[in-house]
Design a protein around this motif. Structure first.
Motif, PDB file in Angstrom:
ATOM      1  N   TYR A  15      23.152  -2.478   5.354  1.00 49.76           N
ATOM      2  CA  TYR A  15      23.019  -2.241   3.921  1.00 49.76           C
ATOM      3  C   TYR A  15      21.994  -3.176   3.273  1.00 49.76           C
ATOM      4  CZ  TYR A  15      26.789   1.128   3.233  1.00 49.76           C
ATOM      5  OH  TYR A  15      27.550   2.271   3.241  1.00 49.76           O
ATOM      6  N   ASP A  16      21.605  -4.229   3.954  1.00 54.39           N
ATOM      7  CA  ASP A  16      20.693  -5.201   3.355  1.00 54.39           C
ATOM      8  C   ASP A  16      19.251  -4.714   3.319  1.00 54.39           C
ATOM      9  OD1 ASP A  16      22.760  -6.975   2.900  1.00 54.39           O
ATOM     10  OD2 ASP A  16      22.492  -7.990   4.828  1.00 54.39           O
ATOM     11  N   GLY A  17      18.903  -3.771   4.158  1.00 55.51           N
ATOM     12  CA  GLY A  17      17.533  -3.270   4.146  1.00 55.51           C
ATOM     13  C   GLY A  17      17.301  -2.259   5.241  1.00 55.51           C
ATOM     14  N   GLY A  18      16.352  -1.341   4.997  1.00 56.11           N
ATOM     15  CA  GLY A  18      16.021  -0.325   5.980  1.00 56.11           C
ATOM     16  C   GLY A  18      14.924  -0.784   6.914  1.00 56.11           C
ATOM     17  N   TYR A  19      14.463   0.143   7.729  1.00 55.79           N
ATOM     18  CA  TYR A  19      13.432  -0.165   8.723  1.00 55.79           C
ATOM     19  C   TYR A  19      12.060   0.219   8.185  1.00 55.79           C
ATOM     20  CZ  TYR A  19      10.510   0.280  12.868  1.00 55.79           C
ATOM     21  OH  TYR A  19       9.494   0.175  13.771  1.00 55.79           O
ATOM     22  N   THR A  20      11.126  -0.714   8.235  1.00 54.54           N
ATOM     23  CA  THR A  20       9.728  -0.453   7.890  1.00 54.54           C
ATOM     24  C   THR A  20       8.848  -1.025   8.987  1.00 54.54           C
ATOM     25  OG1 THR A  20      10.203  -0.581   5.514  1.00 54.54           O
ATOM     26  CG2 THR A  20       7.899  -0.765   6.178  1.00 54.54           C
ATOM     27  N   PRO A  21       8.013  -0.200   9.607  1.00 54.49           N
ATOM     28  CA  PRO A  21       7.108  -0.718  10.642  1.00 54.49           C
ATOM     29  C   PRO A  21       6.121  -1.733  10.044  1.00 54.49           C
ATOM     30  CG  PRO A  21       7.205   1.697  10.671  1.00 54.49           C
ATOM     31  CD  PRO A  21       7.875   1.252   9.420  1.00 54.49           C
ATOM     32  N   ASP A  22       5.474  -2.489  10.915  1.00 56.10           N
ATOM     33  CA  ASP A  22       4.425  -3.415  10.479  1.00 56.10           C
ATOM     34  C   ASP A  22       3.118  -2.635  10.328  1.00 56.10           C
ATOM     35  OD1 ASP A  22       6.091  -5.648  10.497  1.00 56.10           O
ATOM     36  OD2 ASP A  22       5.807  -5.936  12.648  1.00 56.10           O
ATOM     37  N   PHE A  23       2.849  -2.213   9.099  1.00 56.97           N
ATOM     38  CA  PHE A  23       1.640  -1.438   8.838  1.00 56.97           C
ATOM     39  C   PHE A  23       0.445  -2.369   8.635  1.00 56.97           C
ATOM     40  CE2 PHE A  23       4.877   1.612   7.124  1.00 56.97           C
ATOM     41  CZ  PHE A  23       4.627   2.646   8.008  1.00 56.97           C
ATOM     42  N   PRO A  24      -0.636  -2.169   9.372  1.00 49.78           N
ATOM     43  CA  PRO A  24      -1.830  -3.006   9.173  1.00 49.78           C
ATOM     44  C   PRO A  24      -2.394  -2.853   7.754  1.00 49.78           C
ATOM     45  CG  PRO A  24      -1.990  -1.747  11.219  1.00 49.78           C
ATOM     46  CD  PRO A  24      -0.822  -1.206  10.470  1.00 49.78           C
ATOM     47  N   GLY A  25      -2.711  -3.976   7.133  1.00 55.65           N
ATOM     48  CA  GLY A  25      -3.391  -3.963   5.842  1.00 55.65           C
ATOM     49  C   GLY A  25      -2.523  -3.658   4.649  1.00 55.65           C
ATOM     50  N   VAL A  26      -1.190  -3.634   4.833  1.00 59.41           N
ATOM     51  CA  VAL A  26      -0.325  -3.244   3.712  1.00 59.41           C
ATOM     52  C   VAL A  26      -0.501  -4.170   2.513  1.00 59.41           C
ATOM     53  CG1 VAL A  26       1.650  -4.591   4.554  1.00 59.41           C
ATOM     54  CG2 VAL A  26       2.040  -2.563   3.127  1.00 59.41           C
ATOM     55  N   GLU A  27      -0.871  -5.430   2.768  1.00 62.82           N
ATOM     56  CA  GLU A  27      -1.024  -6.378   1.670  1.00 62.82           C
ATOM     57  C   GLU A  27      -2.241  -6.051   0.798  1.00 62.82           C
ATOM     58  OE1 GLU A  27      -3.574  -7.593   5.001  1.00 62.82           O
ATOM     59  OE2 GLU A  27      -1.441  -7.038   4.854  1.00 62.82           O
ATOM     60  N   ARG A  28      -3.171  -5.216   1.309  1.00 59.44           N
ATOM     61  CA  ARG A  28      -4.361  -4.873   0.534  1.00 59.44           C
ATOM     62  C   ARG A  28      -4.098  -3.779  -0.493  1.00 59.44           C
ATOM     63  NH1 ARG A  28      -7.116  -4.762   5.683  1.00 59.44           N
ATOM     64  NH2 ARG A  28      -7.330  -2.498   5.517  1.00 59.44           N
ATOM     65  N   PHE A  29      -3.056  -2.998  -0.273  1.00 58.94           N
ATOM     66  CA  PHE A  29      -2.788  -1.854  -1.141  1.00 58.94           C
ATOM     67  C   PHE A  29      -2.464  -2.318  -2.566  1.00 58.94           C
ATOM     68  CE2 PHE A  29       0.320   1.491  -2.600  1.00 58.94           C
ATOM     69  CZ  PHE A  29      -0.645   2.457  -2.853  1.00 58.94           C
ATOM     70  N   ARG A  30      -3.152  -1.755  -3.548  1.00 63.57           N
ATOM     71  CA  ARG A  30      -3.007  -2.204  -4.930  1.00 63.57           C
ATOM     72  C   ARG A  30      -1.886  -1.474  -5.678  1.00 63.57           C
ATOM     73  NH1 ARG A  30      -9.232  -2.470  -7.053  1.00 63.57           N
ATOM     74  NH2 ARG A  30      -9.425  -0.605  -5.773  1.00 63.57           N
ATOM     75  N   GLY A  31      -1.329  -0.450  -5.051  1.00 64.71           N
ATOM     76  CA  GLY A  31      -0.217   0.250  -5.683  1.00 64.71           C
ATOM     77  C   GLY A  31       1.126  -0.333  -5.260  1.00 64.71           C
ATOM     78  N   GLN A  32       2.172   0.468  -5.386  1.00 66.46           N
ATOM     79  CA  GLN A  32       3.518   0.039  -5.037  1.00 66.46           C
ATOM     80  C   GLN A  32       3.925   0.604  -3.681  1.00 66.46           C
ATOM     81  OE1 GLN A  32       5.130   1.367  -9.086  1.00 66.46           O
ATOM     82  NE2 GLN A  32       6.544  -0.286  -8.575  1.00 66.46           N
ATOM     83  N   VAL A  33       4.566  -0.232  -2.859  1.00 69.54           N
ATOM     84  CA  VAL A  33       5.149   0.201  -1.591  1.00 69.54           C
ATOM     85  C   VAL A  33       6.661   0.046  -1.708  1.00 69.54           C
ATOM     86  CG1 VAL A  33       5.258  -0.150   0.901  1.00 69.54           C
ATOM     87  CG2 VAL A  33       3.102  -0.522  -0.319  1.00 69.54           C
TER      88      VAL A  33
END
Length: 490
Positions: free
Chosen positions: A143-161
């Protein structure tokens, strides 16, 4: 030494409230308590708040056997299911037995005392409660969190993830370009739910999933309810749906090509002429090797047909400042990216178990009838079906627990523990299911066995016979009396 309660239930979700109802009805003179880590009743249906959240099974089988589902919609939305669970708790007075914000850390069995000592945290303060029987109804994911793969460059995205399990209450997606990564039940729910407000919603999938459109309302059930009333109609509808879903599952296993063709034909009818069905809606695996996704009234297909949503089948190379770059070289622009990439499983709610001072390593245990652990006394847990409604199994588990407690009561036992004494039994995965969220974590779970009673059944009809009517003292479930003058659970 007297226990604080006779039965301690962990979790106040769909399974926990159902378990409490069975225990309370069978043993009105005995005590029970529910420990709930969160601050509200509902479990999954209170946790998930993303748009369009709904059942992925019909409510005549996802509902409790003892409480008819009376709403018109058979594929119900999250708020309606949450109300159903909470009303069940309130009407039976179960809510008065719940201790909220109690996160269970460990449970230790003492044979000398014939009871469990359960340690929890309440507002960061330690709490201890003793019980004669432990009943874990915490589900099987984290319940604390789901699964998210390590996406390359996610920190560059200027929108919301955003992951659906952590949906922000104030998210404004009106007029925005949304990409939903995934193709499971959450993704196919989100896409049509967001399509009316968003500028456009794209479902980005690595590979297709089997998706089947069903009517949102069960016309037969609604007609029968008007004629016969809810109480008589409910078991008829329940068995109708059990038989139909079992037939679909069995045909998928035995005649996969036929069901592939059936689903493809139904999909073609729902989509625009000339749509590339085989690229976007033709999985490589056979039907029901993974869970089949249901879309009420074909809402996903309708959104695609009206141009409000689209499906892209490709792989992500990297996140960019404005969206996603794909392996094909294409780029998807997005203001919001939703990672509907799955759950993280958590066996037994993450509770550390110990028996007489020895820690229990779950992967070294074997699941007795899919509801108790070898070598662990006076303890049951609920794991529902992967090929049918969760509650069908949850109700049967509760009925079996009641039968075990009555057997102990009638014979003066205070301890029951499954023991695998058969050397011919070999280990198998507890969940024989090819979904990614299962494969990532199945090694952390108890094992199943190669023969009864150590197999985890996935047939409601077979389980009904075994759990509701099968022999309790079967040789694998060992009963004993460890203390003199032990009170019974009546």
């Amino acid at each position: 030494m007297t226990a604080d309660v006779d039965v301690l239930i962990i979790g106040a979700g769909l399974s926990g409230i159902g378990a409490a109802h069975h225990i309370q009805s069978a043993f009105p003179g005995r005590t029970y308590t529910i420990l709930e880590a969160r601050e509200a009743i509902g479990g999954t249906w209170d946790l998930f708040r993303y748009p369009g959240i709904r059942s992925d099974s019909d409510m005549h089988t996802l509902g409790y056997r003892f409480r008819p589902w009376t709403k018109a919609k058979a594929i119900a939305d999250g708020p309606a299911i949450l109300s159903y669970v909470r009303e069940t708790a309130s009407d039976a007075g179960i809510d008065r037995h719940i201790r909220f914000s109690h996160k269970v850390q460990s449970a230790e069995w003492s044979t000398e005392d014939a009871m469990w000592t359960v340690n929890a945290l309440h507002n960061d303060e330690p709490v201890q409660i003793t019980a004669r029987f432990l009943y874990v109804c915490s589900g099987y994911y984290n319940y604390d969190g789901g699964y998210t793969p390590d996406f390359p460059g996610v920190e560059r995205f200027r929108g919301q993830v955003i992951h659906p399990q952590k949906w922000p209450e104030d998210l404004d997606y009106a007029g925005k370009k949304v990409v939903v990564i995934g193709s499971g039940a959450t993704a196919v729910t989100l896409v049509p739910a967001m399509a009316d407000k968003a500028a456009h919603v794209t479902m980005l999938q690595r590979s297709p999933t089997y998706i089947l459109a069903l009517p949102g309302e069960d016309k037969i059930a609604n007609t029968l309810r008007r004629v016969l009333g809810a109480r008589l109609t409910y078991p008829i509808t329940r068995w109708k749906n059990v038989i139909l879903s079992t037939l679909l599952y069995q045909l998928s296993q035995r005649r996969p090509a036929m069901i592939r063709s059936f689903i493809r034909g139904a999909t073609v009818k729902q989509l625009p002429a000339g749509y590339d069905v085989d690229t976007h809606f033709k999985p490589e695996y056979n039907p029901w090797d993974q869970r089949l996704c249901l879309v009420p009234d074909g809402d996903l297909f309708r959104s695609i047909k009206h141009g409000k949503a689209s499906v892209v089948t490709d792989r992500i190379t990297e996140f960019t400042e404005t969206g996603l770059r794909l392996e094909s070289g294409a780029e998807l622009e997005a203001d919001i990216i939703i990672t509907a990439t799955g759950l993280r499983l958590l066996a037994m709610g993450g509770i550390r178990l110990a028996v007489d001072g020895d820690d229990i390593k779950l992967p070294e245990t074997m699941a007795y009838k899919g509801l108790m652990l070898s070598g662990v006394p006076n303890c049951a847990f609920t794991v529902g079906y992967t090929n049918a409604s969760w509650t069908l199994k949850a109700d049967l588990v509760s009925e079996f627990v009641v039968r075990v407690l009555r057997h102990m009561d009638d014979h003066g036992y205070d301890k029951c523990v499954p023991m695998n004494d058969d050397p011919a039994v070999t280990e198998k995965p507890l969940l024989d299911f090819a979904a990614g969220y299962v494969l990532r974590s199945i090694d952390e779970f108890p094992k199943a066995g190669s023969r009864a009673p150590w197999q985890l059944g996935m047939s409601y009809a077979h389980d009904l016979v075994k759990l509701r009517y099968g022999k309790i003292d079967d040789g694998a479930l060992k009963f004993s009396r460890t203390r003199a003058n032990q009170p019974s659970i009546r």
